[in-house]
Design a protein around this motif. Structure first.
Motif, PDB file in Angstrom:
ATOM      1  N   ALA A   1      18.912   5.093  10.226  1.00 10.71           N
ATOM      2  CA  ALA A   1      20.335   4.946   9.916  1.00 10.71           C
ATOM      3  C   ALA A   1      21.024   3.998  10.878  1.00 10.71           C
ATOM      4  O   ALA A   1      21.934   3.257  10.499  1.00 10.71           O
ATOM      5  CB  ALA A   1      21.017   6.310   9.942  1.00 10.71           C
ATOM      6  N   ASP A   2      20.588   4.000  12.151  1.00  6.88           N
ATOM      7  CA  ASP A   2      21.152   3.113  13.173  1.00  6.88           C
ATOM      8  C   ASP A   2      22.680   3.161  13.134  1.00  6.88           C
ATOM      9  O   ASP A   2      23.352   2.123  13.060  1.00  6.88           O
ATOM     10  CB  ASP A   2      20.639   1.681  12.955  1.00  6.88           C
ATOM     11  CG  ASP A   2      20.904   0.791  14.167  1.00  6.88           C
ATOM     12  OD1 ASP A   2      21.091   1.338  15.278  1.00  6.88           O
ATOM     13  OD2 ASP A   2      20.955  -0.437  13.996  1.00  6.88           O
ATOM     14  N   ALA A   3      23.230   4.368  13.172  1.00  9.07           N
ATOM     15  CA  ALA A   3      24.671   4.563  12.994  1.00  9.07           C
ATOM     16  C   ALA A   3      25.446   4.169  14.251  1.00  9.07           C
ATOM     17  O   ALA A   3      24.979   4.398  15.371  1.00  9.07           O
ATOM     18  CB  ALA A   3      24.958   6.009  12.647  1.00  9.07           C
ATOM     19  N   PRO A   4      26.641   3.588  14.085  1.00  6.29           N
ATOM     20  CA  PRO A   4      27.474   3.261  15.247  1.00  6.29           C
ATOM     21  C   PRO A   4      28.093   4.488  15.914  1.00  6.29           C
ATOM     22  O   PRO A   4      28.523   4.422  17.060  1.00  6.29           O
ATOM     23  CB  PRO A   4      28.560   2.351  14.667  1.00  6.29           C
ATOM     24  CG  PRO A   4      28.618   2.688  13.212  1.00  6.29           C
ATOM     25  CD  PRO A   4      27.218   3.067  12.832  1.00  6.29           C
ATOM     26  N   LEU A   5      28.141   5.610  15.221  1.00  3.03           N
ATOM     27  CA  LEU A   5      28.702   6.839  15.776  1.00  3.03           C
ATOM     28  C   LEU A   5      27.860   7.287  16.970  1.00  3.03           C
ATOM     29  O   LEU A   5      26.629   7.263  16.915  1.00  3.03           O
ATOM     30  CB  LEU A   5      28.704   7.921  14.703  1.00  3.03           C
ATOM     31  CG  LEU A   5      29.725   9.068  14.815  1.00  3.03           C
ATOM     32  CD1 LEU A   5      31.141   8.534  14.686  1.00  3.03           C
ATOM     33  CD2 LEU A   5      29.448  10.107  13.739  1.00  3.03           C
ATOM     34  N   SER A   6      28.506   7.712  18.063  1.00  9.33           N
ATOM     35  CA  SER A   6      27.765   8.133  19.249  1.00  9.33           C
ATOM     36  C   SER A   6      26.960   9.398  18.944  1.00  9.33           C
ATOM     37  O   SER A   6      27.316  10.180  18.053  1.00  9.33           O
ATOM     38  CB  SER A   6      28.718   8.392  20.420  1.00  9.33           C
ATOM     39  OG  SER A   6      29.420   9.604  20.236  1.00  9.33           O
TER      40      SER A   6
END
Length: 330
Positions: free
Chosen positions: A176-181
């Motif tokens: 997913a490589d999500a920007p959410l921490s």
């Protein structure tokens, strides 16, 4: 892995290792699924309160599809379903069998990574190291052949499903490589895990009326909720972001060591000679994995002689293309 990743690895191993000791004590007072559900209730309240105070509104809200996939994989797969299947499966299998089945995580993770990730692959060195680690875990928990091959197949199947859930979820988070921490992602995932486990508990007919609210029960609940439900997951998911799914899965070889030592120190459980052999075998696996970072030319006696170059052109060529500690990337 760098020092930051190693610190997360050590903390997650210690915190998760203590979970088995606290869970063993707590299951005398709680039914299994309700114990897991209440654990995540408390953890969700604590972590949500923390992120609301320390993060801005923009940092808290998921904004991409990757954020949503990461939250789902964290709450539903890695935390919720994995723990529910672990506690249910242990009703039909011994702790030794459960430890070995869950130690298949580092074996399954590269399989999912090979399909879903383009930047994580397991090399031959990594495969040898993981094989040694699995043998070490088997020696640590020390089940006999009859225990492994006999017993209830349903329990082993449930435990294996939990291992698959944990491995797949970790790889999906990396994909997913999500920007959410990672901390905010856990804060969103814990309520999802709690809802899921409460649903399982209700379906199994477990009720709060059967809980014995003793001081020992509160201590056990406090550990699995705060230390193992907040701190351990913060360290683990930070490690996942730092080091990747395959390297992060290696902590499942260290957790049985920590839980065994904790059981000896706190619960008075014995450590046999074969258990020590298991510790050394696990250490050998990590030594094989880390040996890629050792340049044998640096150990050459000629490097100590005056007037002799310390590195050769061949060594420089090798160091320029050296693969990272048992893993290779595209």
């Amino acid at each position: 892995m760098d020092r930051r990743a190693i610190a997360f690895f050590v903390l997650a191993s210690l915190f998760f290792g203590g979970t088995f000791v606290a869970a063993k004590a707590g299951l005398e007072y709680f039914s299994p699924l309700l114990f897991v559900a209440i654990r995540f209730d408390v953890a969700a309240i604590v972590l949500l309160g923390y992120v609301l105070v320390t993060h801005s509104r923009e940092e808290l809200l998921p904004t991409t599809r990757g954020d949503l996939v990461g939250i789902f994989a964290t709450g539903a797969l890695v935390i919720g379903l994995t723990n529910a299947l672990l506690f249910v499966g242990q009703q039909y299998a011994t702790s030794a069998v459960a430890a070995i089945v869950f130690s298949l995580n580092p074996i399954l993770t590269p399989v999912f990574a090979a399909v879903l990730l383009s930047d994580e692959r397991l090399s031959l060195r990594g495969a040898v190291a993981m094989g040694l680690g699995l043998v070490g875990v088997a020696l640590v928990v020390g089940p006999d052949t009859a225990t492994l091959l006999g017993g209830d197949a349903l329990g082993r199947a449930i435990l294996f499903a939990g291992t698959v859930s944990a491995s797949l979820g970790a790889v999906l988070i990396r994909r997913a490589d999500a920007p959410l921490s990672s901390t905010v992602r856990i804060a969103w995932g814990l309520p999802l895990a709690a809802i899921l486990c409460h649903g399982f508990a209700r379906a199994a007919g477990e009720t709060t009326a059967a809980i014995a609210w003793t001081p020992a029960a509160l201590v056990a609940l406090g550990y699995v909720s705060i230390v193992a439900g907040v701190f351990a997951y913060i360290a683990y998911f930070a490690l996942l972001d730092e080091a990747g799914a395959i390297r992060s899965s290696l902590l499942f070889y260290v957790v049985p060591v920590v839980s065994t030592v904790g059981g000896w120190a706190i619960l008075g459980e014995r450590i046999e000679l074969v258990t020590v052999a298991g510790f050394l075998t696990i250490f050998a696996g990590f030594a094989v994995l880390g040996s890629a970072s050792i340049d044998l030319d640096d150990l050459d006696v000629r490097s100590k002689l005056p007037g002799v170059p310390t590195t050769s052109p061949a060594a420089e060529d090798r160091s320029a293309c050296e693969e990272p500690q048992g893993f290779r990337s595209d």
